[in-house]
Design an enzyme around this catalytic site. Structure first.
Site, PDB file in Angstrom:
ATOM      1  N   GLY A  12      -2.956  11.233 -12.374  1.00 49.64           N
ATOM      2  CA  GLY A  12      -4.094  10.416 -12.754  1.00 49.64           C
ATOM      3  C   GLY A  12      -5.415  11.146 -12.649  1.00 49.64           C
ATOM      4  O   GLY A  12      -6.468  10.531 -12.499  1.00 49.64           O
ATOM      5  N   VAL A  49       1.075  16.670 -19.643  1.00 52.66           N
ATOM      6  CA  VAL A  49       1.158  15.298 -20.132  1.00 52.66           C
ATOM      7  C   VAL A  49       2.525  14.739 -19.779  1.00 52.66           C
ATOM      8  O   VAL A  49       3.561  15.322 -20.101  1.00 52.66           O
ATOM      9  CB  VAL A  49       0.905  15.240 -21.652  1.00 52.66           C
ATOM     10  CG1 VAL A  49       1.055  13.815 -22.169  1.00 52.66           C
ATOM     11  CG2 VAL A  49      -0.493  15.780 -21.974  1.00 52.66           C
ATOM     12  N   SER A 126      -4.709   1.682  -1.374  1.00 56.30           N
ATOM     13  CA  SER A 126      -5.873   0.805  -1.481  1.00 56.30           C
ATOM     14  C   SER A 126      -5.892  -0.078  -0.248  1.00 56.30           C
ATOM     15  O   SER A 126      -4.841  -0.344   0.343  1.00 56.30           O
ATOM     16  CB  SER A 126      -5.726  -0.064  -2.736  1.00 56.30           C
ATOM     17  OG  SER A 126      -6.646  -1.126  -2.739  1.00 56.30           O
ATOM     18  N   TYR A 141      -0.872  -6.080  -8.107  1.00 55.11           N
ATOM     19  CA  TYR A 141      -1.476  -4.828  -7.667  1.00 55.11           C
ATOM     20  C   TYR A 141      -1.239  -4.634  -6.164  1.00 55.11           C
ATOM     21  O   TYR A 141      -0.849  -3.558  -5.715  1.00 55.11           O
ATOM     22  CB  TYR A 141      -2.967  -4.824  -7.990  1.00 55.11           C
ATOM     23  CG  TYR A 141      -3.710  -3.597  -7.526  1.00 55.11           C
ATOM     24  CD1 TYR A 141      -3.574  -2.387  -8.199  1.00 55.11           C
ATOM     25  CD2 TYR A 141      -4.561  -3.653  -6.429  1.00 55.11           C
ATOM     26  CE1 TYR A 141      -4.265  -1.258  -7.775  1.00 55.11           C
ATOM     27  CE2 TYR A 141      -5.251  -2.530  -6.004  1.00 55.11           C
ATOM     28  CZ  TYR A 141      -5.102  -1.334  -6.676  1.00 55.11           C
ATOM     29  OH  TYR A 141      -5.788  -0.225  -6.251  1.00 55.11           O
ATOM     30  N   ALA A 142      -1.460  -5.690  -5.394  1.00 51.19           N
ATOM     31  CA  ALA A 142      -1.252  -5.625  -3.947  1.00 51.19           C
ATOM     32  C   ALA A 142       0.205  -5.283  -3.629  1.00 51.19           C
ATOM     33  O   ALA A 142       0.483  -4.476  -2.736  1.00 51.19           O
ATOM     34  CB  ALA A 142      -1.651  -6.937  -3.277  1.00 51.19           C
ATOM     35  N   ALA A 143       1.122  -5.882  -4.360  1.00 48.89           N
ATOM     36  CA  ALA A 143       2.548  -5.588  -4.141  1.00 48.89           C
ATOM     37  C   ALA A 143       2.844  -4.111  -4.389  1.00 48.89           C
ATOM     38  O   ALA A 143       3.559  -3.466  -3.621  1.00 48.89           O
ATOM     39  CB  ALA A 143       3.413  -6.468  -5.042  1.00 48.89           C
ATOM     40  N   LYS A 145       0.707  -1.548  -4.260  1.00 49.27           N
ATOM     41  CA  LYS A 145       0.034  -0.699  -3.281  1.00 49.27           C
ATOM     42  C   LYS A 145       0.609  -0.896  -1.876  1.00 49.27           C
ATOM     43  O   LYS A 145       0.639   0.042  -1.081  1.00 49.27           O
ATOM     44  CB  LYS A 145      -1.479  -0.940  -3.302  1.00 49.27           C
ATOM     45  CG  LYS A 145      -2.136  -0.451  -4.589  1.00 49.27           C
ATOM     46  CD  LYS A 145      -1.891   1.035  -4.804  1.00 49.27           C
ATOM     47  CE  LYS A 145      -2.689   1.602  -5.956  1.00 49.27           C
ATOM     48  NZ  LYS A 145      -2.613   3.073  -6.037  1.00 49.27           N
TER      49      LYS A 145
END
Length: 169
Positions: A12, A49, A126, A141-143, A145
Site C-alpha cells: 500500500g 503490482v 488501527s 473495518y474493526a473486524a 483490524k
C-alpha cells in the site's frame, strides 16, 4: 532502526500512510519495494503490482521480495457504513485486503527471514482494531483490524516459541 541499504517492502505504498512511510525510508537511504494494485510509484522506489487479496498473485511475486529486511504491511481499505446496509463486495474487499493480504504477504517473506535469522515485520493496524477500539459504522473495518492485531500477537508468540526451542537444542 538504521535503514541505510536495507530492503523494505511496503504494501500500500502508493498512497496515504504507506506513501509517507516509503518516502521516509528513502530519505534514510533504504531501498523501497512498493507492493500494491497501483503502478504509481514514489520516486526512487521499485513497484511490484500485485493484488494483495489474491494469494496466487502474491506467490507469483514472492521471488521479488525474498531479500526483504523489513516488511511493512500498510495496505488498507475502509468503508463507513452501518452493517445492515454494507455492500457485500466492500465487506469482502476490506477483509481480504486488510487481514488476508497481511497474512498472505507475511507468509511470503517470513520463511526467508527465519532462514537468515534476521528481519522485521511491522503490521499497521488501527486503534479501531484494538480490544478497546471500535466506532459506529466501522464494524467490518474493526473486524479486519482486530484480526490484524490478533494475527500479530500470535505470530510474535509463535516466532518466540520457535526461537526458544532452537536455543534449547
Amino acid at each position: 532502526m538504521d535503514l541505510k541499504g536495507k530492503t523494505v517492502v511496503v504494501s500500500g505504498g502508493n498512497s496515504g500512510l504507506g506513501w509517507e512511510i516509503s518516502e521516509l525510508i528513502l530519505e534514510r537511504k533504504g531501498k523501497v519495494i512498493i507492493l500494491g494494485k497501483n503502478p504509481k510509484k514514489v520516486n526512487g522506489a521499485a513497484v511490484v503490482v500485485c493484488d494483495l487479496r489474491d494469494y496466487d498473485q502474491i506467490q507469483k511475486v514472492k521471488d521479488q521480495l525474498v531479500n526483504a529486511d523489513v516488511l511493512i504491511n500498510c495496505a488498507g481499505v475502509i468503508a463507513y457504513s452501518p452493517l445492515e446496509t454494507h455492500d457485500p463486495k466492500n465487506i469482502r474487499d476490506i477483509i481480504e485486503t486488510n487481514l488476508l493480504g497481511t497474512i498472505y504477504l507475511t507468509q511470503a517473506v517470513l520463511e526467508k527471514m527465519l532462514l537468515k535469522n534476521s528481519g522485521t515485520i511491522i503490521n499497521i493496524s488501527s486503534t479501531t482494531g484494538l480490544p478497546t477500539g471500535g466506532h459506529p459504522n466501522q464494524a467490518v473495518y474493526a473486524a479486519s483490524k482486530f484480526g490484524v492485531y490478533g494475527f500479530t500477537e500470535s505470530l510474535k508468540k509463535e516466532i518466540d516459541d520457535r526461537k526458544k526451542k532452537a536455543h534449547r537444542s
